[in-house]
Design a protein around this motif. Structure first.
Motif: not given
Ligand code: ADP
Ligand code: MG
Length: 238
Positions: A90-92, A124-126, A128-136, A138-143
């Motif tokens: 899934m996307t962000v 906000t800029p991310f 439409d991105k998938k988790p694997q293209s994010l930094s650690g 950024q992933r923590q922010r998604v969580a």
């Protein structure tokens, strides 16, 4: 007041007791840090608050209501894990939206909520991105954003920064404290790192071997350690 109260909570796995007759009040709106060495029972304590683990004996109250028989989804709590637990396909936006779709929140409302929260955590800029293209970080922010859209009364966070490098960890500590001030919601935060605990918490719960050694403000834990374990763990000068 939505205090979280542990009344004589014991948790055993088979013959092993990992939380032993714990009595604790986590104050509504506090940033409470549960800290202690690996294996002392921190995650088990959090999981009991969330209802993901059932205590062997004792009672848990949230806002004066006994939640012993309350399912995890009905406790008004959102949890953030160390390993993020994002959906890779899934996307962000999809990851953040998932719980809202399940709760049948209307689309326009979902989009407004996601926009607000992604502005706060800088995603906000991310979207439409998938988790694997994010930094650690950024992933923590998604969580975090995924937990925030639920607008819970309590956030519980289990070593959320331990996979990040030192610089980013420092920055995220500050951001989490600011987020807590902004939301005014109770944060229950677990770490094994005493520096992290002392710099973030307004209440410290220091555990060892399933037992609370001291529950106090950082100042009191530092200046008035109750025992040798506390003094050594926190690093109070002798
Ligand atoms: P911490 O988060 O402080 O590192 P935990 O709460 O994860 O500690 O674990 C406390 C103790 O309970 C450890 O000895 C761990 O091995 C044990 N434990 C945790 N979960 C289980 C389980 N599901 N089954 C058996 N033992 C467990
Ligand atoms: Mg743990």
């Amino acid at each position: 007041m939505a205090d979280i109260v542990f009344e004589n909570i014991t948790k055993s796995f088979g013959d092993t007791t990992v939380v032993d007759e714990m009595n604790l009040t986590i104050k509504d709106g506090s940033f409470t840090v549960i800290v202690g060495p690996s294996g002392c029972g921190k995650s088990t304590t959090l999981r009991m608050i969330a209802g993901l683990e059932k205590q062997t004996s004792g009672n848990i109250f949230i806002g004066g209501r006994c939640v012993n028989e309350t399912a995890p989804g009905k406790r008004d709590i959102a949890m953030v894990f160390q390993n993020y637990a994002l959906y890779p396909t899934m996307t962000v936006r999809g990851n953040i939206e998932f719980g809202l779709v399940n709760k049948k929140v209307p689309k326009a409302e979902r989009q407004a909520l996601i926009q607000d929260i992604c502005d706060i955590v800088g995603l906000t800029p991310f979207l439409d991105k998938k988790p694997q293209s994010l930094s650690g970080g950024q992933r923590q922010r998604v969580a975090l954003a995924r937990a925030m859209v639920k607008k819970p009364s309590v956030f519980i966070l289990d070593e959320p920064l331990s996979n990040l490098d030192a610089k980013l960890r420092g920055q995220m500590r500050t951001e989490l404290v600011q987020l807590h001030q902004r939301l005014g919601t109770t944060f229950v935060y677990v770490t094994h790192d005493q520096v992290e605990a002392m710099s973030m918490g307004d209440e410290i719960v220091l555990m060892d071997k399933g037992v609370i050694q001291q529950a106090d403000t950082p100042m009191k834990v530092y200046h008035q350690p109750r025992n040798v374990f506390t003094a050594e763990f926190i690093g109070t000068p002798a």
